[in-house]
Design a protein around this motif. Structure first.
Motif, PDB file in Angstrom:
ATOM      1  N   ARG A 253       2.224   6.678  -6.950  1.00  0.00           N
ATOM      2  CA  ARG A 253       1.269   7.708  -7.391  1.00  0.00           C
ATOM      3  C   ARG A 253       1.912   9.094  -7.286  1.00  0.00           C
ATOM      4  O   ARG A 253       1.775   9.926  -8.179  1.00  0.00           O
TER       5      ARG A 253
ATOM      6  N   ALA B 104       2.408   1.679  -3.459  1.00  0.00           N
ATOM      7  CA  ALA B 104       1.442   2.221  -4.409  1.00  0.00           C
ATOM      8  C   ALA B 104       1.262   3.722  -4.220  1.00  0.00           C
ATOM      9  O   ALA B 104       1.186   4.478  -5.194  1.00  0.00           O
ATOM     10  N   THR B 105       1.223   4.170  -2.982  1.00  0.00           N
ATOM     11  CA  THR B 105       1.095   5.603  -2.696  1.00  0.00           C
ATOM     12  C   THR B 105       2.304   6.361  -3.224  1.00  0.00           C
ATOM     13  O   THR B 105       2.173   7.413  -3.859  1.00  0.00           O
TER      14      THR B 105
ATOM     15  N   ASP C 108      -6.051  -4.861  -2.983  1.00  0.00           N
ATOM     16  CA  ASP C 108      -7.000  -3.769  -3.178  1.00  0.00           C
ATOM     17  C   ASP C 108      -7.336  -3.735  -4.666  1.00  0.00           C
ATOM     18  O   ASP C 108      -6.740  -2.991  -5.443  1.00  0.00           O
TER      19      ASP C 108
ATOM     20  N   TYR D 122      -0.956  -2.521  -5.681  1.00  0.00           N
ATOM     21  CA  TYR D 122      -2.312  -2.645  -5.139  1.00  0.00           C
ATOM     22  C   TYR D 122      -2.821  -4.078  -5.271  1.00  0.00           C
ATOM     23  O   TYR D 122      -3.538  -4.564  -4.398  1.00  0.00           O
ATOM     24  N   THR D 123      -2.455  -4.764  -6.328  1.00  0.00           N
ATOM     25  CA  THR D 123      -2.854  -6.162  -6.491  1.00  0.00           C
ATOM     26  C   THR D 123      -2.264  -7.001  -5.357  1.00  0.00           C
ATOM     27  O   THR D 123      -2.959  -7.832  -4.754  1.00  0.00           O
TER      28      THR D 123
ATOM     29  N   GLN E   8       2.142   0.633  -9.888  1.00  0.00           N
ATOM     30  CA  GLN E   8       1.213   0.949  -8.805  1.00  0.00           C
ATOM     31  C   GLN E   8       0.081  -0.081  -8.774  1.00  0.00           C
ATOM     32  O   GLN E   8      -0.299  -0.568  -7.700  1.00  0.00           O
TER      33      GLN E   8
ATOM     34  N   ASP F 113       0.826  -1.206   0.000  1.00  0.00           N
ATOM     35  CA  ASP F 113       0.000   0.000   0.000  1.00  0.00           C
ATOM     36  C   ASP F 113       0.861   1.258   0.000  1.00  0.00           C
ATOM     37  O   ASP F 113       0.598   2.220  -0.723  1.00  0.00           O
TER      38      ASP F 113
ATOM     39  N   HIS G 193      -1.440  -5.960  -2.509  1.00  0.00           N
ATOM     40  CA  HIS G 193      -2.096  -5.511  -1.268  1.00  0.00           C
ATOM     41  C   HIS G 193      -3.561  -5.982  -1.211  1.00  0.00           C
ATOM     42  O   HIS G 193      -4.245  -5.772  -0.231  1.00  0.00           O
TER      43      HIS G 193
ATOM     44  N   LYS H  39      -8.495  -0.314  -6.463  1.00  0.00           N
ATOM     45  CA  LYS H  39      -7.411   0.625  -6.746  1.00  0.00           C
ATOM     46  C   LYS H  39      -6.458   0.064  -7.794  1.00  0.00           C
ATOM     47  O   LYS H  39      -5.912   0.809  -8.603  1.00  0.00           O
ATOM     48  N   ALA H  40      -6.260  -1.248  -7.789  1.00  0.00           N
ATOM     49  CA  ALA H  40      -5.391  -1.869  -8.799  1.00  0.00           C
ATOM     50  C   ALA H  40      -5.989  -1.672 -10.182  1.00  0.00           C
ATOM     51  O   ALA H  40      -5.300  -1.251 -11.116  1.00  0.00           O
TER      52      ALA H  40
END
Length: 159
Positions: A12, A8-9, A48, A43-44, A39, A5, A46, A51-52
């Motif tokens: 971004r 990914a942040t 999520d 997310y994948t 990213q 996570d 994680h 978001k992915a």
């Protein structure tokens, strides 16, 4: 560190800041599509998926020829049972990378699971044409042919 996570942040933030910093004179160009794709992968990992999927879509908006984003979106669509969307994404990816045997096998096996055997067989034969040594293409082709032509299916398995 498996902090997907946070990764990914940070990706971004990197993507948002790249447009202003990169110039035509830069020695190293990093594609924003690649950053969005990374990213999406974070997310994948994680788990999520929303978001992915959003990140993979941003990668395609940034660069429509970034075929791996389409492949990942197909995987997400399949995970939610949306075979139609998956096939659309895979068709786009195959159009971009017609000589990719692995991609054609993925597309062909997805077509087969959607009961589109004729189209599946066509994609699998194209995978074999692209790489005659790629065994999964023969296996999946045999499975598709078993329903209609056992003799050809056996021949595919023997290859």
């Amino acid at each position: 560190l498996r902090h997907f996570d946070s990764a990914a942040t940070e990706l971004r933030i990197l993507a948002d800041s790249m447009e202003g910093r990169q110039t035509k004179k830069a020695m190293l160009y990093i594609s924003r599509a690649a950053v969005f794709y990374a990213q999406g992968m974070a997310y994948t990992q994680h788990r999520d998926t929303a978001k992915a999927r959003e990140a993979f879509e941003r990668a395609l908006v940034e660069d429509l020829s970034f075929h791996m984003a389409s492949v990942r979106l197909a995987g997400h669509a399949l995970a939610t049972g949306d075979t139609t969307a998956a096939l659309t994404h895979l068709a786009h990816a195959v159009d971009l990378r017609p000589a990719d045997a692995r991609l054609r096998v993925y597309y062909g096996s997805t077509l087969a699971s959607a009961n589109r055997a004729h189209e599946a067989a066509e994609q699998l034969m194209r995978a074999i044409d692209a790489n005659r040594h790629f065994a999964p293409a023969y296996l999946h082709l045999g499975r598709v042919l078993e329903r209609t032509d056992v003799e050809r299916a056996v021949t595919s398995y023997e290859m």
